[in-house]
Design a protein around this motif. Structure first.
Motif, short mmCIF file in Angstrom:
data_model
loop_
_atom_site.label_atom_id
_atom_site.label_comp_id
_atom_site.label_asym_id
_atom_site.label_seq_id
_atom_site.Cartn_x
_atom_site.Cartn_y
_atom_site.Cartn_z
N UNK A 56 12.22 8.15 4.91
CA UNK A 56 10.96 8.08 4.85
C UNK A 56 10.02 8.38 5.46
N UNK A 57 10.15 8.48 6.77
CA UNK A 57 9.15 8.74 7.88
C UNK A 57 9.36 9.51 8.56
N UNK A 58 11.11 9.23 8.80
CA UNK A 58 10.97 11.40 9.30
C UNK A 58 10.78 12.00 8.56
N UNK A 79 10.57 9.13 -2.09
CA UNK A 79 11.33 9.23 -0.91
C UNK A 79 13.14 7.92 -2.10
N UNK A 80 13.85 7.51 -1.41
CA UNK A 80 15.08 6.39 -1.95
C UNK A 80 15.92 6.19 -0.75
N UNK A 81 15.53 5.61 0.28
CA UNK A 81 16.61 5.11 0.86
C UNK A 81 17.94 4.89 0.63
N UNK A 82 18.18 3.89 -0.22
CA UNK A 82 19.59 3.86 -0.68
C UNK A 82 20.43 4.74 -1.27
N UNK A 83 21.71 4.88 -0.46
CA UNK A 83 22.42 6.09 -0.81
C UNK A 83 22.75 6.07 -2.36
#
Length: 432
Positions: A56-58, A79-83
């Motif tokens: 998300x940050x990038x 944004x979904x960080x968990x693959x």
């Protein structure tokens, strides 16, 4: 919750590498989030760009740069960080026709959101005629599309190596190992100092693949770049290859207490905390993971990356270097004009440099203002010195191999499954 990314200086001459093969997805354990893009100019529905990714940050920095360059568009990101959650949600949306205009894909093959898979299913646009398409290096094109066409934009280049806490290493008088014996010696020295040499966070299953990938770079894919092709042709197997040695090496490390206790119950965040706070000297990880350590590190703590050896001859060491992630356009994009504009910006020297710095990566396309740091310089050196090799999963012919691999690796690290059984399972999965 947003992961802070340490900003690095953009300056100097161009340094661009064209990676060999692509990365298995890398993520953290943050929940899915939505950002409403309220800072963007007020626009009508036709000017909205929908977007999905992790990091998300990038990614938000890239989106902010895009909106500065193209103020006529409003961005609505998710944004979904968990693959695993990302793959499930995007696949469901693509099937239902509700997927965003632009979304993250992984290069090559290996899972159902890798570009080979989504392109084969007709879910993404052919981008071969976009103005930036000619900038994609030839050795990245096959990882970014299917059957000679270009279906995605390579956004970053990363790699896998040993990320070390420089101050923790200095505290015990250690330097980065260049041979396998030195790796085991470092484990002994770390234990004597009340630390562990290498943190593991296998609760997030994707992290369990990284140490084997680092080892097989030197034991399999560097010496034999055609190994996967030979497997597909029935001329080679996991069981009768350097993969067997790689898994034996991991068992040696486990028995030498190189890892933190309860590695299979430790998540990515806690793994990075161990490195950041000096309880672990380092971790064998994707280069982008340094941002996970930076956010937990005390002031003035620095990190560096070194190739991870697998033999006692330092000249035999290879390093996995690869595209980190790609962006694709939905074949049924609601706003293809905005999607095309985003890809044009992300492919530009400004967009490439901005996103590379924000994500602790190297640009995939030319970006003259980019200057590599202590994490990325060794990856560039490996590439330019012809000591870079593949991320194995991106060349595997189906998704079952990777799925079986991640499950089996957790069992290996737990000491409940023999290496020979894992390799037999992988050979069966390779046959589809």
């Amino acid at each position: 919750m947003t992961r802070p990314i340490q900003r690095l200086r953009l300056a100097g001459a161009a340094t661009v590498i064209a990676g060999a093969i692509a990365l298995a997805g890398c993520s953290t354990q943050m929940p899915a989030q939505e950002v409403d893009g309220s800072s963007a100019p007020s626009t009508d529905a036709q000017s909205v760009l929908t977007f999905a990714s992790g990091q998300q940050a990038a990614a938000q920095e890239l989106l902010d740069g895009f909106q500065g360059a193209y103020p006529q568009y409003k961005v609505e990101p998710v944004f979904i960080e968990q693959d695993s959650a990302y793959i499930q949600q995007l696949r469901t949306q693509l099937s239902a026709g509700t997927a965003p205009d632009i979304f993250k894909v992984w290069p090559g093959g290996g899972d159902s959101m890798a570009i080979h898979s989504v392109a084969a299913d007709g879910l993404v646009q052919d981008l071969s005629n976009e103005g930036w398409a000619s900038l994609v290096p030839e050795n990245l094109r096959g990882l970014s599309g299917l059957d000679g066409s270009l279906h995605s934009l390579p956004a970053t280049i990363g790699g896998i190596g040993a990320i070390y806490n420089d101050q923790a290493m200095k505290e015990i008088g250690a330097s980065a190992p260049t041979t396998w014996t030195e790796v085991l010696d470092l484990c002994v020295d770390a234990k004597a100092a009340g630390k562990v040499a290498y943190a593991l966070g296998n609760k997030d299953a994707w992290t369990a693949q990284l140490l084997p990938y680092a080892l097989t770079a030197s034991l399999v894919y560097g010496p034999d770049p055609e190994f996967t092709n030979k497997q597909v042709a029935g001329e080679a197997t996991f069981a009768d290859s350097g993969w067997s040695t790689a898994l034996e090496r991991i068992d040696e490390m486990r028995k030498a207490q190189c890892f933190n206790e309860g590695a299979n119950g430790t998540g990515y965040d806690d793994q990075m905390k161990l490195v950041a706070q000096g309880e672990a000297l380092g971790a064998v990880h994707v280069s982008q993971a340094v941002s996970g350590a930076q956010q937990y590190a005390p002031e003035n703590v620095t990190f560096s990356l070194a190739p991870f050896p697998a033999t006692d001859n330092a000249d035999e060491t290879y390093t996995p270097v690869a595209p980190g992630l790609n962006f694709a356009m939905n074949a049924k994009a609601k706003n293809p004009e905005a999607a095309s504009a985003f890809l044009e910006y992300a492919a530009s020297p400004e967009g490439q440099a901005l996103f590379a710095v924000a994500s602790n990566s190297t640009p995939a396309l030319p970006a003259p203002s980019y200057e590599a740091d202590a994490i990325n310089k060794p990856l560039i050196a490996a590439q330019t010195g012809q000591r870079a090799t593949v991320y194995p999963d991106q060349t595997w012919p189906n998704t079952q191999v990777k799925e079986e691999f991640m499950i089996s690796m957790q069992e290996l690290f737990n000491g409940t499954l023999e290496a020979s059984e894992i390799l037999n399972r992988l050979d069966e999965a390779m046959q589809g």
